[in-house]
Design a protein around this motif. Structure first.
Motif, PDB file in Angstrom:
ATOM      1  N   ASP A  39       0.832  -1.210   0.000  1.00  0.00           N
ATOM      2  CA  ASP A  39       0.000   0.000   0.000  1.00  0.00           C
ATOM      3  C   ASP A  39       0.865   1.258   0.000  1.00  0.00           C
ATOM      4  O   ASP A  39       0.564   2.236  -0.703  1.00  0.00           O
ATOM      5  N   ARG A  96       2.314   1.738  -3.528  1.00  0.00           N
ATOM      6  CA  ARG A  96       1.336   2.258  -4.492  1.00  0.00           C
ATOM      7  C   ARG A  96       1.113   3.757  -4.283  1.00  0.00           C
ATOM      8  O   ARG A  96       1.007   4.519  -5.255  1.00  0.00           O
ATOM      9  N   LYS A  97       1.076   4.168  -3.034  1.00  0.00           N
ATOM     10  CA  LYS A  97       0.920   5.592  -2.733  1.00  0.00           C
ATOM     11  C   LYS A  97       2.117   6.371  -3.269  1.00  0.00           C
ATOM     12  O   LYS A  97       1.963   7.460  -3.846  1.00  0.00           O
ATOM     13  N   CYS A  99       4.127   5.577  -5.739  1.00  0.00           N
ATOM     14  CA  CYS A  99       4.225   5.529  -7.203  1.00  0.00           C
ATOM     15  C   CYS A  99       3.080   6.248  -7.915  1.00  0.00           C
ATOM     16  O   CYS A  99       3.152   6.456  -9.134  1.00  0.00           O
ATOM     17  N   ARG A 100       2.054   6.615  -7.201  1.00  0.00           N
ATOM     18  CA  ARG A 100       0.870   7.210  -7.837  1.00  0.00           C
ATOM     19  C   ARG A 100       1.247   8.517  -8.548  1.00  0.00           C
ATOM     20  O   ARG A 100       1.742   9.459  -7.943  1.00  0.00           O
ATOM     21  N   ALA A 112       3.278  -2.348  -7.992  1.00  0.00           N
ATOM     22  CA  ALA A 112       2.794  -0.985  -7.781  1.00  0.00           C
ATOM     23  C   ALA A 112       2.935  -0.156  -9.056  1.00  0.00           C
ATOM     24  O   ALA A 112       2.058   0.654  -9.381  1.00  0.00           O
ATOM     25  N   CYS A 113       4.026  -0.376  -9.781  1.00  0.00           N
ATOM     26  CA  CYS A 113       4.229   0.340 -11.046  1.00  0.00           C
ATOM     27  C   CYS A 113       3.135  -0.005 -12.051  1.00  0.00           C
ATOM     28  O   CYS A 113       2.620   0.868 -12.763  1.00  0.00           O
ATOM     29  N   GLN A 145       0.093  -1.117 -11.364  1.00  0.00           N
ATOM     30  CA  GLN A 145      -1.193  -0.599 -10.873  1.00  0.00           C
ATOM     31  C   GLN A 145      -1.298   0.911 -10.995  1.00  0.00           C
ATOM     32  O   GLN A 145      -2.395   1.458 -11.206  1.00  0.00           O
ATOM     33  N   GLU A 146      -0.151   1.599 -10.899  1.00  0.00           N
ATOM     34  CA  GLU A 146      -0.168   3.064 -10.918  1.00  0.00           C
ATOM     35  C   GLU A 146       0.358   3.641 -12.231  1.00  0.00           C
ATOM     36  O   GLU A 146       0.624   4.837 -12.327  1.00  0.00           O
ATOM     37  N   ASN A 147       0.540   2.775 -13.253  1.00  0.00           N
ATOM     38  CA  ASN A 147       0.862   3.220 -14.619  1.00  0.00           C
ATOM     39  C   ASN A 147       2.216   3.929 -14.732  1.00  0.00           C
ATOM     40  O   ASN A 147       2.363   4.917 -15.457  1.00  0.00           O
ATOM     41  N   GLN A 150      -2.281  -0.636 -16.054  1.00  0.00           N
ATOM     42  CA  GLN A 150      -3.727  -0.512 -15.859  1.00  0.00           C
ATOM     43  C   GLN A 150      -4.384   0.355 -16.921  1.00  0.00           C
ATOM     44  O   GLN A 150      -5.534   0.142 -17.289  1.00  0.00           O
TER      45      GLN A 150
END
Length: 374
Positions: free
Chosen positions: A69, A72-73, A75-76, A113-114, A116-118, A177
């Protein structure tokens, strides 16, 4: 290809290489934001970067690389990830579960994470030790990415870095994604030296304790080619530029590159002497003991520690594989990185040595004080 306007994440940003890369990015690229990811980022690091920050936003993300989590935050909204963070351990001091969790699982979670966060570009900092040397001490001289070398890796560090590298390269081309594609590559630096190198400080401290005589643990003929930290940072920047360039993206993506420079081939022990001789240090002419005897001693130390492990974990300061690494000729060319990435060493050997020696000189009084306090 410029990285102007990009948002990038640098893992291990508070470390030896990470902080050097962040400084280079600030000096050379007008990025929108650089996110410094680490377990802890010292406030003084941000202060030292303020003068070259310009309009680039610097953000600190302190957390655990094993927290999906959190990753992901971090890498967003980012477009580039430089993954430098890892546990470095060549004496097997770290439990395998811990080193695997950070080096392998952390890398896998970051790749996820990459996706999921493009995030479109991922540069992984590998190491020469994913190549070897093998337990037989078979040498490589001026090797390339095409060199065939049979190696059963012994260190937990080299095993986990190898698996993390493989996962990184296998992720190249994975669909994001938003329907885009992830591009990855890996860099394999030689032994990295320069301002901030904790290994050099350790060798200097040992030399101080030995009346300013550096211990010789490498045969003079065991030639390797260390690389200056500033040049490794440049290679990372060139890799990011190449992955962003549509003309180079497919050429570079999914591949690994050796990163060296024009530091003259030398043994590890003689390298220590090369940067510390101006400070008044000498070096032992011969190995502290014959190499064959050192192997026997390491073998018995490892056996004793293994038998005691159920009661107490003891880590010997030297082991057979480390002794092999220190005494095996093992050098590699940077020509493929030059051809594909446009990498060229920015710092000559003379300048790199001068900068390193000046930094060691600044640390010398503190190191002497530590020895006197023992």
């Amino acid at each position: 290809m410029s990285l102007k306007g990009d948002v990038c994440v640098v893992t291990g940003a508070g470390g030896f290489l990470g902080r050097r890369l962040v400084k280079l990015l600030l000096e050379e690229e007008k990025m929108a934001e650089i996110r410094l990811l680490d377990k802890h980022v010292e406030p003084q690091l941000l202060q030292t970067l303020e003068d070259c920050r310009g309009d680039t936003k610097l953000s600190v993300f302190e957390g655990d690389i094993r927290d999906g989590d959190f990753l992901r935050k971090t890498c967003r909204g980012a477009s580039i990830v430089f993954h430098i963070a890892s546990i470095i351990d060549v004496i097997e001091a770290v439990e395998y579960r811990e080193i695997y969790g950070v080096n392998v699982k952390g890398t896998q979670l970051l790749l996820e994470a990459c996706v999921q966060e493009n995030v479109v570009s991922f540069i992984y900092t590998s190491t020469i030790e994913v190549m070897g040397p093998n337990p037989q001490g078979e040498p490589i001289v001026n090797g390339t990415e095409d060199t065939v070398y049979h190696c059963a890796l012994k260190f937990s560090y080299s095993k986990t870095k190898r698996e993390a590298e493989e996962r990184t390269l296998q992720a190249h081309g994975e669909m994001l994604q938003n329907g885009g594609r992830l591009a990855t590559c890996a860099l394999r630096p030689m032994y990295i030296y320069g301002e901030g190198c904790r290994f050099l400080l350790g060798h200097m401290g040992d030399g101080i304790g030995n009346r300013d005589v550096l211990f010789r643990m490498s045969r003079p003929e065991a030639l390797v080619n260390p690389v200056y930290v500033g040049n490794v940072a440049v290679a990372h920047l060139q890799a990011a530029r190449s992955l962003k360039d549509p003309r180079k993206r497919n050429t570079v993506g999914g591949k690994f590159y050796f990163v060296s420079d024009d530091t003259p081939p030398v043994s590890y022990s003689d390298f220590n002497h090369a940067v510390m001789a101006p400070l008044g240090f000498n070096i032992q002419e011969k190995l502290v003991l014959p190499l064959s005897l050192l192997y026997v001693i390491c073998f018995f130390l490892e056996m004793v520690c293994m038998m005691l492990r159920p009661l107490k974990r003891i880590v010997p300061p030297m082991n057979q594989q480390l002794l092999t690494m220190l005494n095996t000729p093992f050098s590699f060319s940077y020509q493929k990185a030059k051809t594909d990435l446009g990498y060229a060493p920015r710092y000559t050997w003379e300048e790199a040595r001068r900068r390193t020696t000046e930094w060691l000189a600044s640390q010398l009084p503190q190191q002497r004080a530590k020895r006197r306090a023992r």
